[in-house]
Design a protein around this motif. Structure first.
Motif, mmCIF file in Angstrom:
data_model
loop_
_atom_site.group_PDB
_atom_site.id
_atom_site.type_symbol
_atom_site.label_atom_id
_atom_site.label_comp_id
_atom_site.label_asym_id
_atom_site.label_seq_id
_atom_site.Cartn_x
_atom_site.Cartn_y
_atom_site.Cartn_z
ATOM 1 N N ILE A 126 0.852 -1.186 0.000
ATOM 2 C CA ILE A 126 0.000 0.000 0.000
ATOM 3 C C ILE A 126 0.890 1.240 0.000
ATOM 4 C CG2 ILE A 126 -1.762 1.295 1.249
ATOM 5 C CD1 ILE A 126 -2.744 -1.335 2.395
ATOM 6 N N LYS A 154 -2.852 -9.345 -3.535
ATOM 7 C CA LYS A 154 -3.194 -8.219 -4.399
ATOM 8 C C LYS A 154 -4.699 -8.203 -4.685
ATOM 9 C CE LYS A 154 -0.345 -7.678 -7.905
ATOM 10 N NZ LYS A 154 0.446 -8.009 -9.116
ATOM 11 N N GLU A 157 -8.990 -4.059 -1.157
ATOM 12 C CA GLU A 157 -8.947 -2.708 -0.593
ATOM 13 C C GLU A 157 -9.094 -2.808 0.923
ATOM 14 O OE1 GLU A 157 -11.898 -0.266 -2.364
ATOM 15 O OE2 GLU A 157 -11.018 -0.362 -4.378
ATOM 16 N N ASP A 159 -9.703 -0.879 4.703
ATOM 17 C CA ASP A 159 -10.265 0.311 5.348
ATOM 18 C C ASP A 159 -9.183 1.098 6.076
ATOM 19 O OD1 ASP A 159 -12.792 -0.311 4.462
ATOM 20 O OD2 ASP A 159 -13.342 -1.421 6.268
ATOM 21 N N VAL A 169 -10.850 -5.058 6.094
ATOM 22 C CA VAL A 169 -11.362 -4.939 4.732
ATOM 23 C C VAL A 169 -12.873 -4.802 4.814
ATOM 24 C CG1 VAL A 169 -9.484 -6.256 3.697
ATOM 25 C CG2 VAL A 169 -11.487 -7.451 4.538
#
Length: 260
Positions: A126, A154, A157, A159, A169
């Motif tokens: 990230i 990979k 996303e 939080d 997540v």
């Protein structure tokens, strides 16, 4: 005097005019003999199946002897069949710094322990930094360089990322899938470098020369177990392994080699 003579007559009979003592039958109990024979047989079987050839791999936190003691390999359990029975019944010891371990019986005198220690099992990237996490999904390290020997996750996303807390997540069960896949990959010693989640959360694994399509499933243990059965040969050829439709009813494994 007459009483004494009477008692003597009770134990003496006259045979051909000669006094002889009456023979008494002696009964020998059978059960003690059977128990002794059984004990000797069981001891012989026990000694012939002692685990006198034990190998431990993947261990750095303890010596082999310390680990085996903590894993309950001591006393009567230093027997191949007794220890395997103990392990099969789920009596696995909880050992500090050890995530889990597996034991395999090679023959009646040989056991192989494969140990997985607690530590980094995967990482995410990230904003140019790599965040490593443990078996519980907690972030335990950050660095600019990718950690070696663990898969990069990979396509997810997050939080927020807070050191020493679990990765968060939007759908936490998705990260539970990540941990399940990593555990299975470790169990079968598959050299997976990346775990990618695509559109719809389809799962794809990458090794040096293999692309492995797992698709979307509730559980991936059967698919990864099937992958382990062909992995070594497939890795020599390279290409794509398609397990998206793999199931007990459809056990075919499709391998498309490079150039096909």
């Amino acid at each position: 005097m007459n009483n004494e003579q009477t008692e003597i007559k009770d134990i003496i009979k006259i045979n051909d005019g000669k006094p002889v003592k009456e023979k008494k039958n002696i009964k020998i109990p059978v059960w003690p003999i059977i128990l002794v024979i059984l004990a000797v047989t069981l001891f012989a079987v026990y000694k012939s199946t002692e685990a006198n050839n034990v190998t431990v791999t993947g261990l750095t936190k303890y010596s082999d002897e310390e680990f085996l003691q903590k894993a309950g390999f001591k006393g009567f359990n230093k027997n191949t069949y007794l220890y395997m029975l103990k392990d099969k019944n789920g009596a696995k010891a909880s050992i500090p710094y050890i995530d889990t371990y597996y034991v395999e019986m090679k023959d009646k005198n040989t056991l192989l322990f494969t140990v997985y220690e607690t530590g980094v099992i995967g990482c995410v990237k990230i904003m140019g930094d790599y965040f490593s996490f443990d078996k519980d999904g907690r972030v335990i390290r950050s660095s600019k360089e990718r950690p070696e020997g663990v898969p990069l996750v990979k396509g997810l996303e997050f939080d927020e990322i807070i050191m020493f807390q679990k990765l968060k997540v939007p759908r936490q069960n998705v990260f539970d899938v990540v941990l399940e896949i990593i555990r299975m990959v470790q169990k079968y010693n598959l050299d997976v470098g990346e775990i990618e989640f695509g559109n719809g959360l389809e799962v794809t694994l990458y090794t040096d020369n293999l692309k492995i399509l797992l698709g979307i499933k509730d559980k991936y243990d059967a698919s990864i177990s099937a992958l382990s059965s062909v992995y070594e040969e497939a890795a020599k050829r390279g290409g794509t392994i398609d397990l998206r439709n793999y199931s007990e009813d459809n056990p075919d494994i499709v391998l498309r080699t490079v150039g096909n």
